[in-house]
Design a protein around this motif. Structure first.
Motif, PDB file in Angstrom:
ATOM      1  N   ALA A   1      13.134 -26.108 -20.056  1.00 40.66           N
ATOM      2  CA  ALA A   1      13.274 -26.486 -18.650  1.00 40.66           C
ATOM      3  C   ALA A   1      12.430 -27.705 -18.261  1.00 40.66           C
ATOM      4  O   ALA A   1      12.675 -28.319 -17.226  1.00 40.66           O
ATOM      5  N   GLY A   2      11.415 -28.028 -19.066  1.00 32.19           N
ATOM      6  CA  GLY A   2      10.578 -29.181 -18.743  1.00 32.19           C
ATOM      7  C   GLY A   2       9.529 -28.906 -17.689  1.00 32.19           C
ATOM      8  O   GLY A   2       9.097 -29.814 -16.968  1.00 32.19           O
ATOM      9  N   CYS A   3       9.113 -27.637 -17.590  1.00 33.26           N
ATOM     10  CA  CYS A   3       8.062 -27.267 -16.637  1.00 33.26           C
ATOM     11  C   CYS A   3       7.339 -26.038 -17.176  1.00 33.26           C
ATOM     12  O   CYS A   3       7.766 -25.435 -18.157  1.00 33.26           O
ATOM     13  N   GLU A   4       6.230 -25.683 -16.530  1.00 35.95           N
ATOM     14  CA  GLU A   4       5.524 -24.459 -16.913  1.00 35.95           C
ATOM     15  C   GLU A   4       6.182 -23.278 -16.195  1.00 35.95           C
ATOM     16  O   GLU A   4       6.350 -23.312 -14.972  1.00 35.95           O
ATOM     17  N   VAL A   5       6.548 -22.265 -16.957  1.00 37.00           N
ATOM     18  CA  VAL A   5       7.322 -21.154 -16.391  1.00 37.00           C
ATOM     19  C   VAL A   5       6.569 -19.833 -16.558  1.00 37.00           C
ATOM     20  O   VAL A   5       6.060 -19.536 -17.646  1.00 37.00           O
ATOM     21  N   TRP A   6       6.520 -19.093 -15.474  1.00 34.25           N
ATOM     22  CA  TRP A   6       5.976 -17.730 -15.483  1.00 34.25           C
ATOM     23  C   TRP A   6       7.073 -16.787 -14.997  1.00 34.25           C
ATOM     24  O   TRP A   6       7.751 -17.067 -14.003  1.00 34.25           O
TER      25      TRP A   6
ATOM     26  N   ALA B   1       0.830  -1.207   0.000  1.00 38.67           N
ATOM     27  CA  ALA B   1       0.000   0.000   0.000  1.00 38.67           C
ATOM     28  C   ALA B   1       0.867   1.261   0.000  1.00 38.67           C
ATOM     29  O   ALA B   1       0.538   2.256  -0.661  1.00 38.67           O
ATOM     30  N   ARG B   2       1.996   1.197   0.724  1.00 36.78           N
ATOM     31  CA  ARG B   2       2.887   2.356   0.807  1.00 36.78           C
ATOM     32  C   ARG B   2       3.525   2.696  -0.536  1.00 36.78           C
ATOM     33  O   ARG B   2       3.679   3.859  -0.884  1.00 36.78           O
ATOM     34  N   ILE B   3       3.946   1.678  -1.265  1.00 42.94           N
ATOM     35  CA  ILE B   3       4.720   1.930  -2.490  1.00 42.94           C
ATOM     36  C   ILE B   3       3.847   1.998  -3.742  1.00 42.94           C
ATOM     37  O   ILE B   3       4.354   2.252  -4.839  1.00 42.94           O
ATOM     38  N   GLN B   4       2.538   1.792  -3.569  1.00 42.90           N
ATOM     39  CA  GLN B   4       1.646   1.840  -4.727  1.00 42.90           C
ATOM     40  C   GLN B   4       1.748   3.202  -5.416  1.00 42.90           C
ATOM     41  O   GLN B   4       1.656   4.242  -4.781  1.00 42.90           O
ATOM     42  N   GLY B   5       1.948   3.181  -6.706  1.00 39.27           N
ATOM     43  CA  GLY B   5       2.093   4.411  -7.476  1.00 39.27           C
ATOM     44  C   GLY B   5       3.525   4.881  -7.619  1.00 39.27           C
ATOM     45  O   GLY B   5       3.858   5.567  -8.585  1.00 39.27           O
ATOM     46  N   ALA B   6       4.385   4.513  -6.663  1.00 38.18           N
ATOM     47  CA  ALA B   6       5.797   4.888  -6.751  1.00 38.18           C
ATOM     48  C   ALA B   6       6.625   3.816  -7.434  1.00 38.18           C
ATOM     49  O   ALA B   6       7.670   4.100  -8.021  1.00 38.18           O
ATOM     50  N   VAL B   7       6.153   2.558  -7.331  1.00 38.83           N
ATOM     51  CA  VAL B   7       6.849   1.420  -7.922  1.00 38.83           C
ATOM     52  C   VAL B   7       5.895   0.740  -8.902  1.00 38.83           C
ATOM     53  O   VAL B   7       4.714   0.544  -8.600  1.00 38.83           O
ATOM     54  N   LEU B   8       6.398   0.378 -10.056  1.00 44.05           N
ATOM     55  CA  LEU B   8       5.577  -0.257 -11.077  1.00 44.05           C
ATOM     56  C   LEU B   8       5.128  -1.649 -10.638  1.00 44.05           C
ATOM     57  O   LEU B   8       5.936  -2.438 -10.135  1.00 44.05           O
ATOM     58  N   ARG B   9       3.843  -1.937 -10.802  1.00 44.65           N
ATOM     59  CA  ARG B   9       3.372  -3.312 -10.636  1.00 44.65           C
ATOM     60  C   ARG B   9       3.657  -4.023 -11.954  1.00 44.65           C
ATOM     61  O   ARG B   9       2.932  -3.875 -12.932  1.00 44.65           O
ATOM     62  N   THR B  10       4.723  -4.779 -11.975  1.00 45.22           N
ATOM     63  CA  THR B  10       5.195  -5.371 -13.225  1.00 45.22           C
ATOM     64  C   THR B  10       4.376  -6.615 -13.582  1.00 45.22           C
ATOM     65  O   THR B  10       3.822  -7.279 -12.702  1.00 45.22           O
ATOM     66  N   PRO B  11       4.299  -6.953 -14.862  1.00 42.68           N
ATOM     67  CA  PRO B  11       3.514  -8.126 -15.269  1.00 42.68           C
ATOM     68  C   PRO B  11       4.196  -9.440 -14.911  1.00 42.68           C
ATOM     69  O   PRO B  11       5.422  -9.513 -14.813  1.00 42.68           O
ATOM     70  N   THR B  12       3.377 -10.451 -14.705  1.00 41.48           N
ATOM     71  CA  THR B  12       3.832 -11.832 -14.565  1.00 41.48           C
ATOM     72  C   THR B  12       3.310 -12.579 -15.784  1.00 41.48           C
ATOM     73  O   THR B  12       2.094 -12.700 -15.960  1.00 41.48           O
ATOM     74  N   VAL B  13       4.215 -13.035 -16.646  1.00 41.95           N
ATOM     75  CA  VAL B  13       3.803 -13.541 -17.958  1.00 41.95           C
ATOM     76  C   VAL B  13       4.270 -14.983 -18.155  1.00 41.95           C
ATOM     77  O   VAL B  13       5.311 -15.388 -17.645  1.00 41.95           O
ATOM     78  N   PRO B  14       3.498 -15.777 -18.911  1.00 43.77           N
ATOM     79  CA  PRO B  14       3.958 -17.134 -19.229  1.00 43.77           C
ATOM     80  C   PRO B  14       5.145 -17.077 -20.180  1.00 43.77           C
ATOM     81  O   PRO B  14       5.253 -16.171 -21.013  1.00 43.77           O
ATOM     82  N   ALA B  15       6.039 -18.035 -20.058  1.00 41.62           N
ATOM     83  CA  ALA B  15       7.233 -18.096 -20.908  1.00 41.62           C
ATOM     84  C   ALA B  15       7.358 -19.504 -21.477  1.00 41.62           C
ATOM     85  O   ALA B  15       8.174 -20.305 -21.024  1.00 41.62           O
ATOM     86  N   PRO B  16       6.546 -19.831 -22.499  1.00 43.34           N
ATOM     87  CA  PRO B  16       6.556 -21.197 -23.032  1.00 43.34           C
ATOM     88  C   PRO B  16       7.891 -21.626 -23.613  1.00 43.34           C
ATOM     89  O   PRO B  16       8.253 -22.800 -23.523  1.00 43.34           O
ATOM     90  N   ALA B  17       8.643 -20.690 -24.201  1.00 41.47           N
ATOM     91  CA  ALA B  17       9.945 -21.057 -24.768  1.00 41.47           C
ATOM     92  C   ALA B  17      10.907 -21.496 -23.670  1.00 41.47           C
ATOM     93  O   ALA B  17      11.696 -22.430 -23.858  1.00 41.47           O
ATOM     94  N   ILE B  18      10.859 -20.829 -22.513  1.00 45.70           N
ATOM     95  CA  ILE B  18      11.688 -21.230 -21.379  1.00 45.70           C
ATOM     96  C   ILE B  18      11.198 -22.576 -20.839  1.00 45.70           C
ATOM     97  O   ILE B  18      11.989 -23.469 -20.520  1.00 45.70           O
ATOM     98  N   GLY B  19       9.893 -22.725 -20.757  1.00 38.58           N
ATOM     99  CA  GLY B  19       9.320 -23.951 -20.223  1.00 38.58           C
ATOM    100  C   GLY B  19       9.668 -25.180 -21.040  1.00 38.58           C
ATOM    101  O   GLY B  19       9.904 -26.266 -20.491  1.00 38.58           O
TER     102      GLY B  19
ATOM    103  N   LEU C   1      16.771 -16.231 -22.031  1.00 40.79           N
ATOM    104  CA  LEU C   1      15.808 -15.151 -21.861  1.00 40.79           C
ATOM    105  C   LEU C   1      15.826 -14.199 -23.053  1.00 40.79           C
ATOM    106  O   LEU C   1      14.780 -13.736 -23.509  1.00 40.79           O
ATOM    107  N   ALA C   2      17.032 -13.909 -23.561  1.00 44.07           N
ATOM    108  CA  ALA C   2      17.138 -13.003 -24.706  1.00 44.07           C
ATOM    109  C   ALA C   2      16.527 -13.610 -25.957  1.00 44.07           C
ATOM    110  O   ALA C   2      15.756 -12.964 -26.683  1.00 44.07           O
ATOM    111  N   GLU C   3      16.847 -14.866 -26.241  1.00 42.68           N
ATOM    112  CA  GLU C   3      16.365 -15.508 -27.463  1.00 42.68           C
ATOM    113  C   GLU C   3      14.955 -16.054 -27.327  1.00 42.68           C
ATOM    114  O   GLU C   3      14.128 -15.893 -28.220  1.00 42.68           O
ATOM    115  N   GLY C   4      14.682 -16.719 -26.203  1.00 45.80           N
ATOM    116  CA  GLY C   4      13.405 -17.394 -26.053  1.00 45.80           C
ATOM    117  C   GLY C   4      12.270 -16.507 -25.592  1.00 45.80           C
ATOM    118  O   GLY C   4      11.128 -16.675 -26.023  1.00 45.80           O
TER     119      GLY C   4
END
Length: 418
Positions: A52-57, A31-49, A283-286
């Motif tokens: 790695a052999g697992c589902e990756v976010w 609550a304190r940092i809301q608006g001052a710090v970006l709420r960054t996205p959490t995204v699926p990364a199928p190429a990494i998964g 991460l760069a390529e996938g």
């Protein structure tokens, strides 16, 4: 304040040391940092998964204004300052992301900030920190010397020291990352966080396990700096050496994070340097994401321990993207070589017209692309009737590279990989 050094307790801020960090503490920080710090996205990364052999976010804290998660803890800690402390100013010691985080959020709050950085700090990091309005002091040849000077300045000028990890306010701020990950990807069953001093892992583990006690939470350290893993195992700490993961290359972990992680029974995994480089490249390529070495440590753990994460739904942060362009280029090229997508071939060839053209044609017919040629006629060859040739060739994969070598050997060329 205690004598300066790089131990967590010695640099701890002058706040009461709570027995633990709770979910309530982390929610209050959010609550304190809301608006001052970006709420960054959490995204699926199928190429990494797939690799790695697992589902990756992936939690994309490399998108923060300063390029790293450190803003969370810095923003929360600065918001907790008293009016007197705000008027007097703050000081921090850092050669990296913590410096920029404190500088930025102090500037946003109108607080005077001094950042002590070792003399070896790259000029780009000094300039970035100054650009956020901080006064930068370059002092000492080591982090310990810079820390000692920062404490001396704090005592002399009455400044509040903002510790990078051994501070309950910082730990709670870092813990906001875990809440966001769980809210945005509620099916996660495993979380993996890089470990330097331990503030991020401790804050996130405390919040995540109170939200969902069934979660598996791991930390990750690079093999040259496994300080937290050694402490948790009751072993003497032995660290050192160069690493691309300099953001988690810590000798002395925080005492508060250590105590909390020990109480929670958190396991810290240790990964080799090569896996961190592989994580940066993947991460760069996938995923089309720029990550610094520390920011790729979570992915490195997935690559190093596939059996541990097989079939699981794993969330891990790209917690920083501040990597030098030349270092990123070197990592990508090294990975291309390791994957067999770049070949370096050495030839001893007859010194006569048409040979170089013939070699080039055979490589082209096999689908290779020559990207660099070194041709030494005068000094390197064993006789005046021959010459040395070294080629760098771009190929699709290792199978195509092997086919190119076979085609050249079938034409009686003496060729070897280098």
């Amino acid at each position: 304040m205690a004598a300066p050094g790089l131990t967590g307790g010695a640099l701890a801020a002058d706040l009461p040391a709570p027995a633990t960090i709770t979910l309530a503490d982390v929610r209050e920080a959010a609550a304190r940092i809301q608006g001052a710090v970006l709420r960054t996205p959490t995204v699926p990364a199928p190429a990494i998964g797939r690799v790695a052999g697992c589902e990756v976010w992936l939690k994309l804290d490399n998108l923060q204004a300063t390029g790293a998660f450190k803003e969370r803890g810095a923003a929360n800690r600065l918001a907790l300052l008293s009016a007197r402390e705000k008027a007097t100013g703050v000081i921090a010691m850092s050669a990296g992301n913590h410096a920029q985080a404190v500088a930025r959020h102090a500037s946003l709050l109108g607080i005077r900030a001094t950042i002590v950085m070792p003399r070896f700090t790259p000029a780009t990091k000094v300039v970035r920190t100054e650009s956020w309005g901080a006064h930068v002091v370059l002092h000492g040849e080591t982090l310990a010397e810079a820390a000692a000077h920062a404490h001396a300045l704090a005592l002399r000028e009455g400044l509040t020291f903002i510790h990078p990890y051994d501070d309950p306010g910082v730990m709670a701020g870092q813990g906001t990352m875990a809440i966001e990950m769980i809210e945005d990807a509620p099916g996660l069953d495993t979380l993996v966080f890089p470990v330097g001093g331990g503030g991020l892992l401790a804050g996130c583990a405390a919040a995540a396990l109170e939200l969902n006690p069934a979660l598996k939470v791991y930390g990750v350290e690079v093999e040259g700096y496994p300080a937290m893993a050694q402490r948790l195992a009751g072993q003497p700490v032995a660290v050192g050496g160069p690493t691309i993961a300099e953001g988690i290359a810590v000798r002395d972990v925080g005492e508060r994070p250590y105590a909390l992680l020990k109480r929670l029974g958190i396991e810290v995994l240790v990964v080799p340097e090569r896996a961190v480089e592989q994580g940066v490249a993947l991460l760069a390529e996938g995923a089309k994401l720029v990550a610094e070495g520390a920011g790729a440590a979570g992915v490195a753990a997935l690559l190093t321990y596939p059996a541990l994460f097989a079939g699981r739904r794993v969330g891990t942060p790209v917690c920083g993207g501040n990597i030098d362009a030349r270092a990123l280029s070197n990592v990508l090229l090294r990975q291309l070589l390791r994957d067999g997508r770049i070949l370096r071939l050495h030839f001893d060839i007859p010194d006569r017209p048409g040979v170089l053209s013939d070699i080039s044609k055979r490589i082209s017919d096999a689908g290779g692309n020559v990207i660099e040629v070194k041709h030494q006629q005068l000094f390197g060859a064993p006789t005046v009737q021959s010459t040395e040739l070294e080629l760098m060739i771009e190929v699709r994969d290792s199978q195509q590279g092997s086919a190119i070598i076979a085609a050249l050997q079938a034409a009686d060329y003496m060729v070897r990989r280098v």
